[in-house]
Design a protein around this motif. Sequence first.
Motif, short mmCIF file in Angstrom:
data_model
loop_
_atom_site.label_atom_id
_atom_site.label_comp_id
_atom_site.label_asym_id
_atom_site.label_seq_id
_atom_site.Cartn_x
_atom_site.Cartn_y
_atom_site.Cartn_z
N ILE A 7 0.78 -0.99 -0.03
CA ILE A 7 -0.16 -0.07 -0.04
C ILE A 7 0.91 1.25 0.07
N ASP A 8 1.01 1.97 -1.13
CA ASP A 8 1.71 3.30 -1.22
C ASP A 8 0.62 4.55 -1.05
N GLU A 9 1.14 5.64 -1.05
CA GLU A 9 0.62 6.65 -0.98
C GLU A 9 -0.36 6.78 -1.89
N ALA A 10 -0.07 6.67 -3.16
CA ALA A 10 -1.10 6.68 -4.21
C ALA A 10 -2.25 5.88 -4.11
N LEU A 11 -2.14 4.80 -3.45
CA LEU A 11 -3.17 3.86 -3.29
C LEU A 11 -3.82 4.28 -1.99
N LYS A 12 -3.22 4.72 -0.89
CA LYS A 12 -3.97 5.27 0.06
C LYS A 12 -5.00 6.47 -0.22
N THR A 13 -4.32 7.53 -1.06
CA THR A 13 -5.26 8.37 -1.37
C THR A 13 -6.27 8.13 -2.15
N GLU A 14 -6.30 6.91 -3.22
CA GLU A 14 -7.23 6.51 -4.13
C GLU A 14 -8.48 5.77 -3.08
N LEU A 15 -7.97 5.05 -2.15
CA LEU A 15 -8.99 4.21 -1.30
C LEU A 15 -9.77 5.25 -0.46
N SER A 16 -8.96 6.17 0.11
CA SER A 16 -9.40 7.17 1.14
C SER A 16 -10.54 7.90 0.38
N ALA A 17 -10.62 8.22 -0.88
CA ALA A 17 -11.61 8.79 -1.62
C ALA A 17 -12.91 7.90 -1.60
N LEU A 18 -12.62 6.64 -1.75
CA LEU A 18 -13.83 5.87 -1.65
C LEU A 18 -14.53 5.91 -0.25
N TYR A 19 -13.60 5.80 0.65
CA TYR A 19 -14.15 5.72 2.24
C TYR A 19 -14.74 7.09 2.44
N ARG A 20 -14.60 8.13 1.71
CA ARG A 20 -15.18 9.52 2.36
C ARG A 20 -16.23 9.79 1.34
N ALA A 21 -17.14 8.80 0.73
CA ALA A 21 -18.30 8.85 0.14
C ALA A 21 -19.28 9.49 1.16
N GLY A 22 -20.16 10.35 0.52
CA GLY A 22 -21.24 10.73 1.61
C GLY A 22 -22.19 9.85 2.19
N ALA A 39 -3.86 -2.17 14.57
CA ALA A 39 -3.06 -3.06 13.96
C ALA A 39 -1.64 -2.50 14.30
N GLY A 40 -1.32 -1.55 14.65
CA GLY A 40 -0.30 -0.74 15.17
C GLY A 40 -0.07 -1.19 16.54
N LEU A 46 1.68 -9.82 14.86
CA LEU A 46 1.35 -10.01 13.23
C LEU A 46 2.59 -10.77 12.59
N GLY A 47 2.48 -11.75 11.97
CA GLY A 47 3.27 -12.42 11.13
C GLY A 47 3.74 -11.75 9.72
N ASP A 48 2.71 -11.04 9.30
CA ASP A 48 2.56 -10.37 7.92
C ASP A 48 2.07 -9.07 8.18
N PRO A 49 2.63 -7.97 9.04
CA PRO A 49 1.75 -6.64 9.23
C PRO A 49 1.43 -6.00 7.90
N GLU A 50 2.18 -5.83 7.07
CA GLU A 50 1.71 -5.39 5.71
C GLU A 50 0.83 -5.71 4.90
N ALA A 51 0.37 -6.99 4.88
CA ALA A 51 -0.52 -7.72 4.33
C ALA A 51 -1.90 -7.49 5.32
N VAL A 52 -1.60 -7.46 6.56
CA VAL A 52 -2.64 -7.15 7.58
C VAL A 52 -3.35 -5.69 7.08
N GLU A 53 -2.34 -4.81 6.93
CA GLU A 53 -2.68 -3.52 6.53
C GLU A 53 -3.23 -3.42 5.15
N ALA A 54 -2.96 -4.09 4.36
CA ALA A 54 -3.68 -4.15 3.10
C ALA A 54 -5.14 -4.53 2.93
N ARG A 90 0.62 -14.49 -1.28
CA ARG A 90 0.56 -13.39 -0.09
C ARG A 90 -0.90 -12.53 -0.36
N LEU A 91 -1.08 -12.29 -2.07
CA LEU A 91 -2.16 -11.72 -2.52
C LEU A 91 -3.48 -12.44 -2.17
#
Length: 201
Positions: A7-22, A39-40, A46-54, A90-91
Motif C-alpha cells: 500500500i503506497d501513498e497513491a493507493l491510500k489516496t485512491e482508497l481514502s476517496a472511496l471511504y469519504r463517500a457521503g 494493527a499498530g 502479526l506475522g505479515d503486518p503489511e498484508a494485514v494493513e492491505a 500473499r495476495l
Amino acid sequence: MENEPLIDEALKTELSALYRAGDRHYHNLTHIEAMLALAGDYRGLLGDPEAVEAAIWFHDAIYDSKAKDNEAQSAALAETRLAGRGDAGRLARISAMILATATHHLPRFEDAAAMRDAGLFLDMDLSILGAAPAAFDAYERAVRREYDWVEEPMWRAGRAAVLKAFLARPHIFHTEEFRRRFEPQARLNMARSLEALESSA
C-alpha cells in the motif's frame, strides 16, 4: 517489484476517496484509521503486518448497503490493484481475509501465522462491538443511517438476528488478546441493543 510496498501513498489516496463517500456513516475512513491503530497496537503479534494493513485498507473499499457482494467486490479490487506487488500466495491471503469479513469466520490457511493474522484482522474489524457504550451507540446509529432505506420493522428484525447470531457464538473474538480486551463489553453492548430492539418492536 517485491520491495514495492503493498500500500503506497497513491493507493491510500485512491482508497481514502472511496471511504469519504457521503453515504458512508460508519464504513468510512474513521473505521479504517481505527483498525490501522489497532494493527499498530498488535504489530508485534502479526506475522505479515503489511498484508494485514492491505486487508484493512481494502476490506470495505466497495460498500453499498443494498448489495450482497461487497466483500467479494472489495477482494476483487484488492487483487486488481495489488497485482504485481507481492507473490500470489500473499495476495491470495489478503483476498481471503477480506472475503472472511462477510461472515467473520476464520478462513482456512495451512500456515499458523497466517491464521493468527486473519484472527487478529477480523477481531480488529469487530472491536467496535466492545467499545464504551456511548461509542457503541454512535456506531449503531451510523449503521442505521447507512441502511436508512430499510423500513423500521425490517431493520429491527434483521439487526436483532445479527446480534443474536453473534451472542450465540462461544466467542465473538477469535484471539485471546481481543477476548480479554473487548469480549465482556461487547456482550453487554449487544445484549442491551437487542433488548431495545425487541422491546420497541
